[in-house]
Design an enzyme around this catalytic site. Structure first.
Site, PDB file in Angstrom:
ATOM      1  N   SER A 145     -54.361 -15.161  16.691  1.00 28.96           N
ATOM      2  CA  SER A 145     -53.482 -15.404  15.712  1.00 28.96           C
ATOM      3  C   SER A 145     -52.518 -14.259  15.070  1.00 28.96           C
ATOM      4  CB  SER A 145     -54.069 -15.845  14.355  1.00 28.96           C
ATOM      5  OG  SER A 145     -53.438 -16.108  13.330  1.00 28.96           O
ATOM      6  N   TYR A 158     -60.413 -14.956   8.385  1.00 25.04           N
ATOM      7  CA  TYR A 158     -60.307 -15.581   9.852  1.00 25.04           C
ATOM      8  C   TYR A 158     -59.408 -14.342  10.357  1.00 25.04           C
ATOM      9  CZ  TYR A 158     -57.019 -18.639  12.452  1.00 25.04           C
ATOM     10  OH  TYR A 158     -56.456 -19.120  13.419  1.00 25.04           O
TER      11      TYR A 158
END
Length: 262
Positions: A145, A158
């Site tokens: 990401s 995350y």
């Protein structure tokens, strides 16, 4: 997408293949002629995704697995190779998201995010790499990401887990390079997936991510659009193809410029 070689007839193990980016990767590789082993812990959605691929004349089999369980992963890789042949392509796309302030984040959320997003990448990559090494061929791509490189409010678990998975994959690439095995990372930004819609909230237009938020220190997306899962899948397909044959330990950001390449 450009014509890519080196994918047809290869066994491609794709985790997180039941929906979102993982499902798009499974479809893109299957359309390029790969024999897709689609893995996910959500058996119902996985079955639906595989049925759709088969209905379109594509080759895919579903394999339920929890990537955070190393013994289950070892059994999965053994089963896939017994049923379909050597895994030459691995795409780590399984991931979970829990958001919230760091000081309020429950232990269980931190643990689950790391056990899947980082631990799962380790478990599956290790199991596959052990088999790739004696064959001296193969390619591994981890879907990370852009949050791995850009701090995000309320996304610490995350972001940290994705940073771990990205750096792990680069280290893996360094260790496996001498065996002719390439390892790369694709880092999406805001992509129109169920995960994004969950993060933004049921009543929030996903286009909100395009505009950014001064309060959350998000600059928005310079290309003025969300990524589609197929955009990310196309980057993955390129990296596993012969056209990327001299690329390893690289991280491609597919985020419309949102990270500003900082």
């Amino acid at each position: 997408m450009m014509e890519l070689s080196g994918i047809a007839s290869k066994v491609a193990l794709v985790t997180g293949a039941a929906q979102g980016i993982g499902a798009a990767v499974a479809r893109t590789l299957a359309e390029a002629g790969a024999l897709v082993a689609a893995a996910d812990r959500n058996t119902e959605r996985l079955g639906t995704a595989v049925t759709k691929l088969e209905a379109d004349g594509l080759t895919a089999r579903g394999y339920p697995v929890d990537v955070s369980d190393s013994a289950a992963v070892d059994a999965l890789v053994r089963l896939v190779e017994d049923e379909q042949g050597p895994v030459d392509i691995l795409v780590n796309a399984a991931g979970v998201l829990h958001t919230g302030s760091i000081v309020e984040l429950p232990d269980r959320h931190w643990s689950e995010v790391f056990s899947v997003n980082a631990g799962g990448v380790f478990n599956v990559s290790r199991a596959v790499a052990r088999r790739m090494i004696p064959r001296r061929r193969g390619t591994i791509v981890t879907v990370a990401s852009n949050a791995a490189g850009v701090p995000r409010v309320n996304m610490a678990a995350y972001a940290a887990s994705k940073a771990a998975s990205a750096q792990f994959t680069r280290c893996l690439g360094l260790e496996l390079a001498g065996h002719g095995i390439r390892c790369n990372v694709v880092s999406p930004g805001s992509t129109d997936t169920p995960m994004l819609r969950t993060m933004l909230g049921e009543h929030t237009d996903p286009a909100f991510a395009v505009e950014g938020s001064l309060a959350a220190y998000r600059v928005g997306i310079p290309l003025r659009k969300l990524a589609q899962p197929s955009d990310v899948a196309d980057a993955v397909a390129f990296l596993v193809s012969d056209q990327a044959g001299h690329i390893t330990m690289h991280d491609i950001y597919v985020d419309g410029g949102a990270a500003l390449h900082v």
